[in-house]
Every structure is written in structure tokens, then in C-alpha cells.
Enzyme design. Structure first.
Site, PDB file in Angstrom:
ATOM      1  N   LYS A   2      -3.418   9.073   2.813  1.00  0.00           N
ATOM      2  CA  LYS A   2      -3.726  10.263   2.014  1.00  0.00           C
ATOM      3  C   LYS A   2      -5.164  10.717   2.281  1.00  0.00           C
ATOM      4  O   LYS A   2      -5.415  11.880   2.535  1.00  0.00           O
ATOM      5  CB  LYS A   2      -3.518   9.935   0.530  1.00  0.00           C
ATOM      6  CG  LYS A   2      -3.802  11.098  -0.391  1.00  0.00           C
ATOM      7  CD  LYS A   2      -3.456  10.760  -1.830  1.00  0.00           C
ATOM      8  CE  LYS A   2      -3.942  11.891  -2.730  1.00  0.00           C
ATOM      9  NZ  LYS A   2      -3.676  11.633  -4.147  1.00  0.00           N
ATOM     10  N   LYS A   5     -13.891  -2.499  -2.475  1.00  0.00           N
ATOM     11  CA  LYS A   5     -14.030  -1.835  -1.164  1.00  0.00           C
ATOM     12  C   LYS A   5     -15.518  -1.700  -0.806  1.00  0.00           C
ATOM     13  O   LYS A   5     -15.922  -1.958   0.329  1.00  0.00           O
ATOM     14  CB  LYS A   5     -13.415  -0.435  -1.208  1.00  0.00           C
ATOM     15  CG  LYS A   5     -11.908  -0.405  -1.377  1.00  0.00           C
ATOM     16  CD  LYS A   5     -11.412   1.047  -1.364  1.00  0.00           C
ATOM     17  CE  LYS A   5      -9.971   1.153  -1.777  1.00  0.00           C
ATOM     18  NZ  LYS A   5      -9.499   2.526  -1.905  1.00  0.00           N
ATOM     19  N   HIS A  35      17.719 -20.215  -6.943  1.00  0.00           N
ATOM     20  CA  HIS A  35      17.438 -21.545  -6.391  1.00  0.00           C
ATOM     21  C   HIS A  35      15.939 -21.766  -6.291  1.00  0.00           C
ATOM     22  O   HIS A  35      15.475 -22.606  -5.527  1.00  0.00           O
ATOM     23  CB  HIS A  35      18.114 -21.688  -5.026  1.00  0.00           C
ATOM     24  CG  HIS A  35      19.599 -21.494  -5.137  1.00  0.00           C
ATOM     25  ND1 HIS A  35      20.470 -22.529  -5.409  1.00  0.00           N
ATOM     26  CD2 HIS A  35      20.349 -20.362  -5.108  1.00  0.00           C
ATOM     27  CE1 HIS A  35      21.707 -22.044  -5.494  1.00  0.00           C
ATOM     28  NE2 HIS A  35      21.652 -20.726  -5.327  1.00  0.00           N
ATOM     29  N   GLU A  50      -0.853  -0.745 -10.400  1.00  0.00           N
ATOM     30  CA  GLU A  50      -1.992   0.133 -10.123  1.00  0.00           C
ATOM     31  C   GLU A  50      -2.005   1.275 -11.142  1.00  0.00           C
ATOM     32  O   GLU A  50      -3.043   1.849 -11.432  1.00  0.00           O
ATOM     33  CB  GLU A  50      -1.915   0.682  -8.687  1.00  0.00           C
ATOM     34  CG  GLU A  50      -3.254   1.167  -8.154  1.00  0.00           C
ATOM     35  CD  GLU A  50      -3.260   1.441  -6.663  1.00  0.00           C
ATOM     36  OE1 GLU A  50      -4.003   0.794  -5.922  1.00  0.00           O
ATOM     37  OE2 GLU A  50      -2.497   2.335  -6.217  1.00  0.00           O
ATOM     38  N   GLY A  79      -0.932   8.248  -4.327  1.00  0.00           N
ATOM     39  CA  GLY A  79      -0.502   7.381  -3.219  1.00  0.00           C
ATOM     40  C   GLY A  79       0.769   6.619  -3.547  1.00  0.00           C
ATOM     41  O   GLY A  79       1.709   6.573  -2.761  1.00  0.00           O
ATOM     42  N   ARG A  80       0.815   6.015  -4.739  1.00  0.00           N
ATOM     43  CA  ARG A  80       1.977   5.175  -5.090  1.00  0.00           C
ATOM     44  C   ARG A  80       3.186   6.004  -5.514  1.00  0.00           C
ATOM     45  O   ARG A  80       4.228   5.441  -5.845  1.00  0.00           O
ATOM     46  CB  ARG A  80       1.576   4.171  -6.162  1.00  0.00           C
ATOM     47  CG  ARG A  80       0.882   4.770  -7.368  1.00  0.00           C
ATOM     48  CD  ARG A  80       0.215   3.701  -8.227  1.00  0.00           C
ATOM     49  NE  ARG A  80      -0.541   4.273  -9.335  1.00  0.00           N
ATOM     50  CZ  ARG A  80      -1.805   4.652  -9.283  1.00  0.00           C
ATOM     51  NH1 ARG A  80      -2.467   4.546  -8.134  1.00  0.00           N
ATOM     52  NH2 ARG A  80      -2.419   5.147 -10.336  1.00  0.00           N
ATOM     53  N   GLU A  91      -8.796  -0.272   6.159  1.00  0.00           N
ATOM     54  CA  GLU A  91      -7.755  -1.041   6.860  1.00  0.00           C
ATOM     55  C   GLU A  91      -6.979  -0.147   7.829  1.00  0.00           C
ATOM     56  O   GLU A  91      -6.730  -0.507   8.990  1.00  0.00           O
ATOM     57  CB  GLU A  91      -6.749  -1.642   5.853  1.00  0.00           C
ATOM     58  CG  GLU A  91      -7.319  -2.724   4.952  1.00  0.00           C
ATOM     59  CD  GLU A  91      -7.834  -2.179   3.628  1.00  0.00           C
ATOM     60  OE1 GLU A  91      -8.311  -1.025   3.605  1.00  0.00           O
ATOM     61  OE2 GLU A  91      -7.761  -2.914   2.633  1.00  0.00           O
TER      62      GLU A  91
HETATM   63  O1  F6P Z   1      -6.960   1.202  -2.573  1.00  0.00           O
HETATM   64  C1  F6P Z   1      -5.908   1.718  -3.293  1.00  0.00           C
HETATM   65  C2  F6P Z   1      -5.377   2.946  -2.649  1.00  0.00           C
HETATM   66  O2  F6P Z   1      -6.227   4.007  -2.884  1.00  0.00           O
HETATM   67  C3  F6P Z   1      -3.977   3.242  -3.142  1.00  0.00           C
HETATM   68  O3  F6P Z   1      -3.965   3.908  -4.333  1.00  0.00           O
HETATM   69  C4  F6P Z   1      -3.414   3.992  -1.984  1.00  0.00           C
HETATM   70  O4  F6P Z   1      -2.020   4.046  -2.031  1.00  0.00           O
HETATM   71  C5  F6P Z   1      -3.941   3.168  -0.843  1.00  0.00           C
HETATM   72  O5  F6P Z   1      -5.239   2.804  -1.243  1.00  0.00           O
HETATM   73  C6  F6P Z   1      -3.983   3.849   0.494  1.00  0.00           C
HETATM   74  O6  F6P Z   1      -4.731   5.022   0.460  1.00  0.00           O
HETATM   75  P1  F6P Z   1      -4.638   6.091   1.620  1.00  0.00           P
HETATM   76  O7  F6P Z   1      -3.251   6.613   1.660  1.00  0.00           O
HETATM   77  O8  F6P Z   1      -5.639   7.148   1.250  1.00  0.00           O
HETATM   78  O9  F6P Z   1      -5.005   5.406   2.910  1.00  0.00           O
END
Ligand code: F6P
Length: 538
Positions: free
Chosen positions: A205, A503, A383, A352, A266-267, A211
Site C-alpha cells: 500500500k 519499525k 491431536h 491489528e 491493509g488488512r 521488508e
Molecule cells: O506494519 C503493519 C502494516 O502497516 C500493516 O498494517 C500492513 O498491512 C503491512 O504493514 C504492509 O504495509 P504495506 O502494504 O504498506 O507494505
């Protein structure tokens, strides 16, 4: 809003004391039509919530709570596009992503439905080229492998949907997901791939997530290693983002970029362009079916009376156990192997969203908010951790999910699967008393070990067979559960400030790992940095 100041909160508190010694067995004994009263059907799902520690009076009080908290007004405000995400000053309009074409929703002078349909059409064109093997890589060979790089909402939803809808996927395509910044993730994902056939979709987003950007750079380097420094990147990279400027900076061809909007959290984004890999897998028609399922549940949530409203009912039961019984977690147990990633997906969606300690106005909450969500597919969990569900000292409400038919009917597998989910729900609810066990001739010293306390609540969610529509309805159901609970707790379910400090800290620790100053860090962090440096010295 201090919810505990509402008279209905006190009433629920008192009622929880009254009902403490009433068992689910008792409730079934005194109410012959309980199952009928506690069944809700909507959007292809059937919810049986009879096996809960709730009477008709409990239900009435919980509905009063929902009304007093303003659930209906808040829901309508969300559907109207009001800026209910108060700390980020944004609308919350994931419901617009699945509103059918032809309807209108004007927000800030813009018809968001038109925008949504335009991006959907762009996704469809892109996905169709890949599915028709018309999207050619640098060497002129068709793209047949998609690697989605993203994390959190830009990964969990797409992975979950891909696994859930594998049955409907083009099996000639390889689709993989890379999320973790641990180099092992991308290394293993790429190990056996042919670069000439591989397309990376960078899903983010913000297009700033460390990452994802790190993995995207590694993917680019891998591509250059395999296809040469002059590789035509436009033929191997696509992006999904709200941040067109950052995408352009990375060098991705604007023709390969699909967008979405800041009003999609995002979620809550798996049905936006973030679902591009899903659409490539199951095709535009399959994706439209998924959206139709979402929309059917949205319509139910928006229009059904609260007393027969599936998300409202499940949300209220969640509040009931969280705040009046001290339940700390909810287990979601799909008896459907295709839904193996559904609990992981729900963890971000629920935790979240409602893992919050302050109200919209910044004041501290007075009651417990978001529960821990977790789960694994049945029957595997039986199990493993079901022992604790049945005889542990902690009450864990369970959501059981099961399809009546299998997409892979094999011998008697489905009867066995369904018999197991029904058995688990029944045993949790009704248990087995010491007398009943003793009557079976069990030795006295073993009786206490075999007692099944029962009175442990669960919901049973059934559907005919797992289709894209059913998956959409399931996801929308939990989205709306999260929403209703957020309204009752008066927390902002749509921000996530709690993830930010980590972060920032990580970005400060990187230079320290490389030899920079460590004095700003706590002693424990300094010691670990020293250990890392020693390991990498020389
Ligand atoms: O760190 C949490 C977050 O902001 C989530 O809410 C989001 O889904 C994820 O990181 C990834 O964010 P992006 O889509 O901006 O890379």
C-alpha cells in the site's frame, strides 16, 4: 465513551453472575426450539450459535448494548464513506471494493465505485494477458510464474485466498508468496524458478515497507543475475500500491501498476488490487464471484435486523466472553484443509484492528478489548491442542467452520471430517459428568481424569461447498465482527500505531549492527549487538 457507564453494562454484569451456574446442557433442556432460534442464514453461510452460554435474555441485553453503543449509526456512517478512521482522518470503505458496478458512492466529490471498477478492469486486462500466456518476458517466453512480494495485509489475504481457492486456480501457473525479510524466504521461493518465466508483483500500500522493499531489490538483483543487466524490467515486474510516485521511483512501468486508495486498510485489502495474484490464479470471473460473496455479506450486515444479523451476533458473543467471562482468546478451527491459512489471516484482521488500549478520544479503555485469535485446521488440532480446549482451566470460545461437501470427495473422508467437527462441538458443549463416566464402570481413581467439563461455547459455521462466494462471505463476516466489536469498545479498528515504534527502532539498530554507535540502546540490546558484531567480525 465509557461503555461501563451504560446501564446495560451493569445489567450484563449482573446477568453474567446469574448465568454462571447455568450450563449449556440446562439451556438445551429448557428451550426445545433453541437451535431454531439460534440459527442465522446469510450469504451462503449457516450459523448455529445455540451452543453458547447465552439465554434469550442474554441476547436481548447484548442487543441493547449494541444499540446503546450506536452500532447501527456507525455502520451506516462507514457505508456512507464518513471518515471514521479518526486518527488517520480517512474513510473506511472496503465495502466499496465489492459494490457492484452501476451504483454510486460519492466521497469528497468522487464516485469511488467508478474508480473501483476502473482498477478492476485494469486488473482483469493484466490477469487475462498472463492467463492467456500473452504476457511475454524479456526472452520472449510467456510468464508462467508469479511471485507476490508483500507483507501483512499485502500478503496474508492473498496467500490465504490462493490456498483457499486452489481448486479454482489455473494449475499451469506457479504462484508463490514472499513476505519475510529473513533472506531464507526469498531464497527458497526463487531456488527452482526460471527467471525467463517469472513475474514479480510488488504489493505494498505504502511502497515504503522495509521488508517488501528489501525483497523487491533482491528480486531485481536475482533477475539481473539470471537474465543480464540489460533485462527489460517492465516485462518482469508489476506493482500494486496507493503510492504511484514511489512505484515510479523503483522503476516499474506504469502500465504494470494497479492502484487502490487510502480508504482501504491493509488488512481489509485482499479484495482490492492487492488481490491481483488471486485474480491471476482464479481468473477475473472467479474474482468477481469472490467479490459477490463479500457483497452478499455486506448487504446482510447492512440490512438485517440486529437480532438476526450474523456478524453482529458473533461480535456480541465475543464481547460477552471477553468482558464478562475473561476469555482471552478465540480459536477459529476450519474443518476445511483449503482454509489452512484462514486463522493466520484472521490474526492480522482481528488483532491489528482491535488490539487497542485507548478510545477514539485518546482516553484509556475501561474494559478488555481485542482477544487473541488463533487456530489450525481440523482434524489436525484434535491431536494437538484440543486437550486444553476440553479439559484445560481456560475457557476458549471456538468458531468451527465446515463445508457440507468436499471439493475433493474421496471415499468416506467427508463423513469422517463432518462427524469429527460435530463431535468436537458437542463434547465441548455437553461434556460428560463424573456420574456418567462412573456408570460406564470406569475405575474410581480414573473418573476425575476422564470428566469432560463441557459448558464450553462454540459457534458452528456451515456452508455447502467452498466456493469463491463462500470465501468472500466468510472474510466479510469477520471484517464486520471486528467492526462491531470496535464500535462497542469505542476503539479505532482502522489504525495500527502500535507497529510503528518497532519499525523505527529496527532502522536505528541497523547502523549499530554495522559498527555504529550503540550507546543509545538499552544494555540488553547492546549486548546482543556486540554478540552479532563478534560473530561477523573479520
Ligand atoms: O506494519 C503493519 C502494516 O502497516 C500493516 O498494517 C500492513 O498491512 C503491512 O504493514 C504492509 O504495509 P504495506 O502494504 O504498506 O507494505
Amino acid at each position: 465513551m465509557d461503555i461501563t457507564a451504560l446501564p446495560v453494562w451493569d445489567a450484563l454484569d449482573e446477568h453474567a453472575d446469574e448465568i454462571a451456574f447455568t450450563t449449556i446442557r440446562d439451556l438445551f433442556a429448557i428451550e426445545p426450539d433453541r437451535v431454531q432460534r439460534c440459527t442465522i442464514e446469510a450469504a451462503g453461510l449457516a450459523l448455529d450459535w445455540s451452543k453458547h452460554r447465552a439465554t434469550a435474555h442474554t441476547h436481548a441485553l447484548l442487543l441493547d448494548l449494541a444499540r446503546a453503543a450506536g452500532v447501527e449509526a456507525r455502520r451506516d456512517a462507514m457505508f456512507r464513506g464518513e471518515r471514521i478512521n479518526s486518527t488517520e482522518h480517512r474513510s473506511v470503505l472496503h465495502v466499496a471494493l465489492r459494490t457492484p458496478a452501476g451504483q454510486q458512492l460519492i466521497v469528497d466529490g468522487v464516485d469511488v465505485i467508478t474508480d473501483v471498477q476502473r482498477e478492476l478492469a485494469r486488473m482483469e486486462a493484466f490477469a487475462t494477458r498472463i492467463r492467456n500466456r500473452e504476457f511475454l518476458g524479456h526472452t520472449g517466453q510467456p510468464i508462467t510464474t508469479i511471485v507476490n512480494i508483500g507483507i501483512g495485509g499485502s500478503d496474508l489475504g492473498p496467500v490465504m485466498a490462493f490456498e483457499a481457492l486452489r481448486h479454482y486456480a489455473d494449475r499451469g501457473l506457479t504462484i508463490r508468496y514472499v513476505s519475510n525479510v529473513d533472506g531464507t524466504d526469498i531464497t527458497e521461493a526463487l531456488a527452482d524458478l526460471d527467471a525467463a518465466h517469472t513475474l514479480f508483483i510488488i504489493s505494498s500500500k505504502t511502497f515504503t515497507t522495509s521488508e517488501t522493499m528489501t525483497n523487491a531489490s533482491t528480486a531485481l538483483a536475482w533477475l539481473r543475475t539470471h537474465l543480464g543487466d540489460d533485462v527489460d524490467v517492465a516485462r518482469h515486474f508489476a506493482a500494486v500500491s496507493t503510492n504511484a510516485a514511489k512505484v515510479a521511483e523503483f522503476g516499474i512501468d506504469p502500465a504494470n501498476v494497479v492502484g487502490f486508495w487510502d480508504w482501504v486498510g491493509g488488512r481489509f485489502s485482499m479484495d482490492s488490487a492487492i488481490g491481483l495474484s488471486t485474480m491471476i490464479a482464479i481468473g477475473p470471473d472467479g474474482f468477481r464471484r469472490l467479490l459477490a460473496g463479500f457483497h452478499a455479506m455486506d448487504e446482510h450486515f447492512r440490512t438485517a435486523p440486529l437480532e438476526a444479523n450474523m456478524p453482529v451476533t458473533m461480535a456480541l458473543l465475543g464481547v460477552w466472553y471477553r468482558d464478562f467471562f475473561g476469555a482471552q482468546s478465540v480459536a477459529v478451527l476450519p474443518y476445511e484443509q483449503y482454509l489452512k491459512r484462514f486463522p493466520a489471516y484472521l490474526q492480522q484482521l482481528t488483532m491489528e484492528s482491535n488490539g487497542k488500549s485507548v478510545h477514539h478520544d485518546g482516553s484509556e479503555v475501561e474494559v478488555e478489548t481485542g482477544a487473541v485469535y488463533w487456530g489450525e485446521p481440523g482434524t489436525n488440532g484434535q491431536h494437538s491442542f484440543h486437550q486444553l480446549l476440553h479439559q484445560g482451566t481456560t475457557m476458549i470460545p471456538v468458531d468451527f467452520l465446515v463445508g457440507l461437501s468436499s471439493l475433493n470427495p474421496v471415499g468416506e473422508h467427508q463423513e469422517l471430517l463432518v462427524s469429527n467437527v460435530l463431535a468436537q462441538a458437542s463434547v465441548l458443549a455437553f461434556g460428560k459428568t463424573a456420574d456418567e463416566i462412573a456408570d460406564e464402570g470406569v475405575a474410581a481413581d480414573l473418573v476425575p481424569h476422564k470428566v469432560m467439563p463441557g459448558n464450553r461455547p462454540s459457534s458452528l459455521l456451515m456452508y455447502d461447498v467452498l466456493t469463491p462466494e463462500v470465501l468472500g462471505a466468510l472474510v466479510a463476516l469477520y471484517e464486520h465482527i471486528v467492526f462491531v466489536q470496535g464500535v462497542i469498545w469505542d476503539v479505532n479498528s482502522f489504525d495500527q500505531w502500535g507497529v510503528e515504534l518497532g519499525k523505527v527502532m529496527a532502522s536505528r539498530i541497523v547502523p549499530a549492527l554495522r559498527g555504529g554507535d550503540v550507546t543509545a540502546f538499552d544494555a540488553s540490546t547492546q549486548a546482543a549487538v556486540a554478540r552479532f558484531r563478534a560473530r561477523h567480525a573479520g
